[in-house]
Structure formats: C-alpha cells, structure tokens
Design an enzyme around this catalytic site. Structure first.
Site, PDB file in Angstrom:
ATOM      1  N   GLY A  90       0.853  -1.173   0.000  1.00 47.90           N
ATOM      2  CA  GLY A  90       0.000   0.000   0.000  1.00 47.90           C
ATOM      3  C   GLY A  90       0.890   1.224   0.000  1.00 47.90           C
ATOM      4  O   GLY A  90       2.114   1.128   0.121  1.00 47.90           O
ATOM      5  N   GLY A  92       2.940   3.514   1.370  1.00 47.16           N
ATOM      6  CA  GLY A  92       3.583   3.630   2.672  1.00 47.16           C
ATOM      7  C   GLY A  92       4.357   4.913   2.864  1.00 47.16           C
ATOM      8  O   GLY A  92       4.692   5.264   4.004  1.00 47.16           O
ATOM      9  N   LYS A 114       5.858  11.056  -3.181  1.00 48.06           N
ATOM     10  CA  LYS A 114       6.819  10.074  -2.680  1.00 48.06           C
ATOM     11  C   LYS A 114       7.624  10.771  -1.586  1.00 48.06           C
ATOM     12  O   LYS A 114       8.220  11.825  -1.823  1.00 48.06           O
ATOM     13  CB  LYS A 114       7.735   9.604  -3.815  1.00 48.06           C
ATOM     14  N   ASP A 126       9.825   5.091   7.730  1.00 46.44           N
ATOM     15  CA  ASP A 126       9.681   6.480   8.148  1.00 46.44           C
ATOM     16  C   ASP A 126       8.858   7.320   7.174  1.00 46.44           C
ATOM     17  O   ASP A 126       8.556   8.480   7.448  1.00 46.44           O
ATOM     18  CB  ASP A 126      11.052   7.127   8.377  1.00 46.44           C
ATOM     19  N   GLY A 127       8.481   6.734   6.033  1.00 50.26           N
ATOM     20  CA  GLY A 127       7.633   7.454   5.095  1.00 50.26           C
ATOM     21  C   GLY A 127       8.337   8.564   4.345  1.00 50.26           C
ATOM     22  O   GLY A 127       7.686   9.392   3.702  1.00 50.26           O
ATOM     23  N   ARG A 187      -2.594   0.114  -9.936  1.00 53.28           N
ATOM     24  CA  ARG A 187      -1.571  -0.900 -10.152  1.00 53.28           C
ATOM     25  C   ARG A 187      -2.183  -2.269 -10.424  1.00 53.28           C
ATOM     26  O   ARG A 187      -3.335  -2.530 -10.074  1.00 53.28           O
ATOM     27  CB  ARG A 187      -0.669  -0.982  -8.920  1.00 53.28           C
ATOM     28  N   ASP A 256       3.296  -4.240  -8.049  1.00 50.65           N
ATOM     29  CA  ASP A 256       2.825  -2.948  -7.544  1.00 50.65           C
ATOM     30  C   ASP A 256       3.535  -1.782  -8.224  1.00 50.65           C
ATOM     31  O   ASP A 256       3.221  -0.625  -7.944  1.00 50.65           O
ATOM     32  CB  ASP A 256       3.002  -2.860  -6.022  1.00 50.65           C
ATOM     33  N   ASN A 257       4.473  -2.077  -9.114  1.00 54.87           N
ATOM     34  CA  ASN A 257       5.176  -1.031  -9.855  1.00 54.87           C
ATOM     35  C   ASN A 257       4.761  -0.987 -11.321  1.00 54.87           C
ATOM     36  O   ASN A 257       5.446  -0.370 -12.141  1.00 54.87           O
ATOM     37  CB  ASN A 257       6.688  -1.226  -9.758  1.00 54.87           C
ATOM     38  N   ASP A 266       7.904   5.326 -10.592  1.00 55.60           N
ATOM     39  CA  ASP A 266       8.531   4.890  -9.353  1.00 55.60           C
ATOM     40  C   ASP A 266       9.951   4.381  -9.599  1.00 55.60           C
ATOM     41  O   ASP A 266      10.216   3.186  -9.578  1.00 55.60           O
ATOM     42  CB  ASP A 266       7.695   3.828  -8.646  1.00 55.60           C
TER      43      ASP A 266
END
Length: 480
Positions: A90, A92, A114, A126-127, A187, A256-257, A266
């Site tokens: 998901g 993140g 991002k 940590d995002g 995705r 997911d990419n 990404d």
C-alpha cells in the site's frame, strides 16, 4: 490562487470509497526548500502561474488545490515483490494528492507523492524520501520522456530538512518530498488485493472505474474485464518495448510497480545500459538477475499473468483472458520494431524489412560492445550517431566513433539502414546534432551530479543537465 483556465480538477478516484484508499495527512516537515518545479508540466494542467511560495504551500505542505479532493489518499494494494506475494503493501510513503485534466488531451492525470510521510501502510518505515532519490527520479523521468518512453513526470522536489538514516547510502542523508504527474496509479497490485480478499464485487467496480476513466472506448464492450485486460496487455507490451529501445533497466518490476495505463513510474534502482548486455541489472539486491535488461519482457508477461488471475473472478469468458495474454508476445515484437524504427528516425519499410533492420541493429550493438571488451560502443551514442539513417552517415563516420563504424561488424546494419528513408530529416538541423555526444545517464554521471549537491549545495550541474535533456527531447521529437 493564480490558476489558468486550463486548470480543471476532476476527482475520480476518491468517490470509490474507503475500500480503496485511506485519508491521510502529510508530514509536518521542518523545512520546505524548493529544489525543482516542472513548469512545462505545470502548464499542461494550468498551474504554471503559481508563485514559489504558493507552489511550496501545495507541494511541500500539501494544502488542497482549489476544487480538488479535500484530503490526500493513501491507496491500497498488494503485490508480488521479486515473485513473492506481499499482502502488507500500500502507499507507505506517498499518497494521491489530486486529479486534474490535461489541457489538449483531456487525459485524467494524478498528482501523487513520494516521501510525504507515514500512512497506515508504512510498515514501520519512516515514510520519507532521500534527496538523492528525488534527484534520481527527476533524471530518469526526464531522459525517458526524451527517448519516447511513456513515463510519469517529476513535477516537484522540495527538500524537507530532516536527516535520514539509510542502509544503502551514506547516512545521515538529506530528505525531500517528490510530487509526480502521471496518468494513473491503478496498479496490477490494486486488483491483486481485491482478489486476495475474494471481493469480486470490488474487482468489478475497479474494472468499471478503469474502463470509464481511462478506456472509455471500451465502455460498451460485452465483457469489460477482458476488454480492459486486452488494453492493458497492449500498453504493457508497448512500455516494455520502449524500455528496451531506450536501453533502460527499471530494476524493480514488481506487480505494484506496473499500472494499467502502461506508464513507467517509481524510479528506484534504475540504470541505463552502458552497452548491449542482456544480463545487466539495476538493483544491487537482484542477485538472480530476475529483472535484468534482457528479462524485462518476461517480467511484464509474468505480471500480466497475475492480473489475469484476478480478472478470472469476474470475467464471464476466461478463454478471452487467455487469448489476450497470449497476444503479448506478438504485441511486444510489433512494439519493439516500432520503437527501434522510431529511435533510428527512419520511415518504416514494412514489417519484414523493419525486423531485419532491427535485428541488424541489435547485432551491431552487441558486436560493437565486444570489440574492445565492452568499452568501444555505448548504447545511446549508437542511436544518436545514426539518427535519421543514411542522412547521418557522414556525421556518424566523421564523429568520435567513426572508425568503429568502419569495422566489418557494422556492414550488415549499414547496408540495411541505407535502404530506409529518414523520417522528418529536418530534425537533424537541431543544434543538438551538432554535438559529438548525446545525453546519457550512466551511473557514474548520476553520482557526479549528486556530489556537488551533497558537498556544496551546488545545483548548477544538475540544472545544466536537465536543460540539455530538455534540448534533446525537443530535438528527437519522439512520441510517447
């Protein structure tokens, strides 16, 4: 807010509801220093008139854009990571910030982030995003666009004033938040999550959303899941072919990419090829070469298989899905032929002659690379030297690689190329083709561009590089 008449927000994903995303808030960053703004991209959605302060407010502090969705949304999805299924994925460290219409095409575009902070899907991360990672994405997206690859565009990069610890680069390192502009973030893994929970109803809802939002020409198809899948197969084949013609290695082709609209996005451990090497990998952790340059078509096909397995739950005729999947190989070959002909900037002479020229080009690249142990011929200079075919022969033979092209290994390629007429030869009048070297992005140059930023906060070399990439994009005139 000084938006132009071209600014048209259109929130199409948010109404799908809580089964597909979670409302989140951006991190409160200590600093917001604007490092990059893509005014050319901003002009396509009516935001080029923002002052730097307004830009930072929206893309550093993420104040809502007028009329756009009121809250950022962390999208839900699963995915296969290096062929192992992960149900804990998901958004993140990113979110969907807004959706807007593109002037001229009316395409729906996403503004997504991002490094914007933690979400329910951060999994103890940590995002955040490193500043170097943001710089690398700007470079990758910029050159891919110049080379005719369907790609997201880096829209904004803002340094955020935090010191990040990372295990794969010197730490502490500087932090940033990136905003990208892309056609979609739906995705393959979006469908995988719904299949994992056996929610055929939600898969059907997502199929309807994709068709009605991105493929409206399929709205009346009797079997929407299969019709959508056929479109995704074609677009994925085209994307992978464009990567191959560009000599690009994505590095992490997890499900997911990959998105249903067939755009590259990404950019993590990407690389451009030094020379023709099918075993060349981008990710240091890809020990088996799963996502090596030569295996990217295989990766695209495998990922499509996983998407098809989800659509089986809602398609009334599974044979149609199988037939669509089996068309990938031919679609890829056709797309690769078209991409290579476009990169050589010659006019098609029909499928058979085109294929012979393409095969000769790949052979010449391989042989030319081997002549001096891999140092003789790099990927990008080959296409730069022969851009326009025979119209560039003198330029190629008098250039820095001229002696190499006189070698017998190039005889077949040059002979076949001579039978092709240049496509839009006026492009060769661009000053870019007066240079001896093309714009490349080998890893050594990427590191060299980062060093002055890291050591002296000197962004001039990067900005100069981006200006040269933009000049190349204009000169090449390749469609996406």
């Amino acid at each position: 807010m000084p938006v132009s008449a071209r600014y048209r927000p259109d929130s199409r994903f948010a109404p799908l509801g809580s089964e597909f995303a979670d409302p989140v808030a951006a991190a409160d960053f200590p600093e917001t220093i604007l490092r990059f703004r893509n005014d050319r991209a901003a002009a396509t959605i009516g935001l080029e008139g923002l002052t730097d302060a307004e830009w930072i407010a929206h893309f550093g502090r993420f104040a809502s854009l007028p009329g756009a969705q009121p809250s950022p949304l962390a999208m839900r999805y699963h995915g296969h990571q290096f062929r192992s299924y992960n149900p804990e994925l998901g958004d993140g460290r990113g979110f969907l910030f807004a959706q807007v219409r593109e002037a001229g095409t009316d395409r729906l575009l996403d503004l997504a982030t991002k490094g914007s902070g933690q979400t329910p899907w951060s999994r103890h991360g940590d995002g955040r995003l490193t500043l170097k990672g943001g710089m690398r994405e700007i470079l990758a997206a910029g050159l891919l666009e110049a080379l005719g690859v369907p790609t997201s565009r880096a829209f904004s990069l803002i340094e955020t004033g935090e010191a990040l610890t990372r295990g794969d680069e010197p730490s502490p390192t500087r932090s940033a938040v990136l905003t990208r502009l892309s056609h979609s973030h739906i995705r393959f893994g979006t469908f995988q999550r719904l299949a994992y929970f056996e929610r055929a109803d939600l898969i059907s809802a997502m199929v309807d959303h994709v068709v009605e939002t991105y493929f409206p020409h399929l709205a009346n198809a009797p079997d929407r899941p299969t019709a959508m899948f056929e479109e995704v197969v074609t677009r994925t084949a085209r994307l992978v072919a464009r990567w191959m013609a560009a000599g690009f290695v994505h590095g992490v082709l997890n499900t997911d990419n990959m998105v249903v609209t067939g755009e590259s996005f990404d950019y993590g451990p990407w690389r451009f090829l030094p020379g023709n090497d099918p075993n060349f990998t981008a990710a240091y952790f890809d020990h088996s070469g799963l996502y090596s340059f030569g295996r990217q078509p295989e990766a695209g096909f495998w990922n499509l298989q996983q998407l098809a397995a989800c659509l089986v739950l809602v398609s009334p005729d599974q044979s149609g899905l199988i037939a669509a999947l089996n068309r990938f190989s031919d679609a890829y070959k056709d797309s690769l032929r078209e991409a290579m002909i476009a990169r050589l900037a010659v006019r098609s002479q029909g499928a058979e002659a085109d294929v012979e020229l393409v095969n000769a080009a790949f052979k010449a690249l391989a042989e030319g690379t081997r002549i001096a142990g891999g140092e003789a011929l790099r990927w990008e200079p080959f296409f730069f030297d022969w851009f326009g075919g025979e119209a560039s022969e003198r330029r190629a033979l008098e250039g820095p690689r001229g002696a190499l092209y006189e070698d017998g290994v190039f005889a077949d390629f040059r002979s076949r190329l001579a039978a092709f007429e240049p496509d839009r030869p006026e492009r060769l009048e661009n000053p870019v083709f007066g240079r001896s070297q093309p714009e490349e992005l080998l890893i050594e140059e990427v590191e060299a561009l980062w060093t002055p930023i890291d050591q002296a906060d000197d962004w001039a070399p990067l900005n100069a590089k981006l200006s040269r990439i933009e000049a190349a994009r204009s000169a090449y005139g390749l469609d996406h």
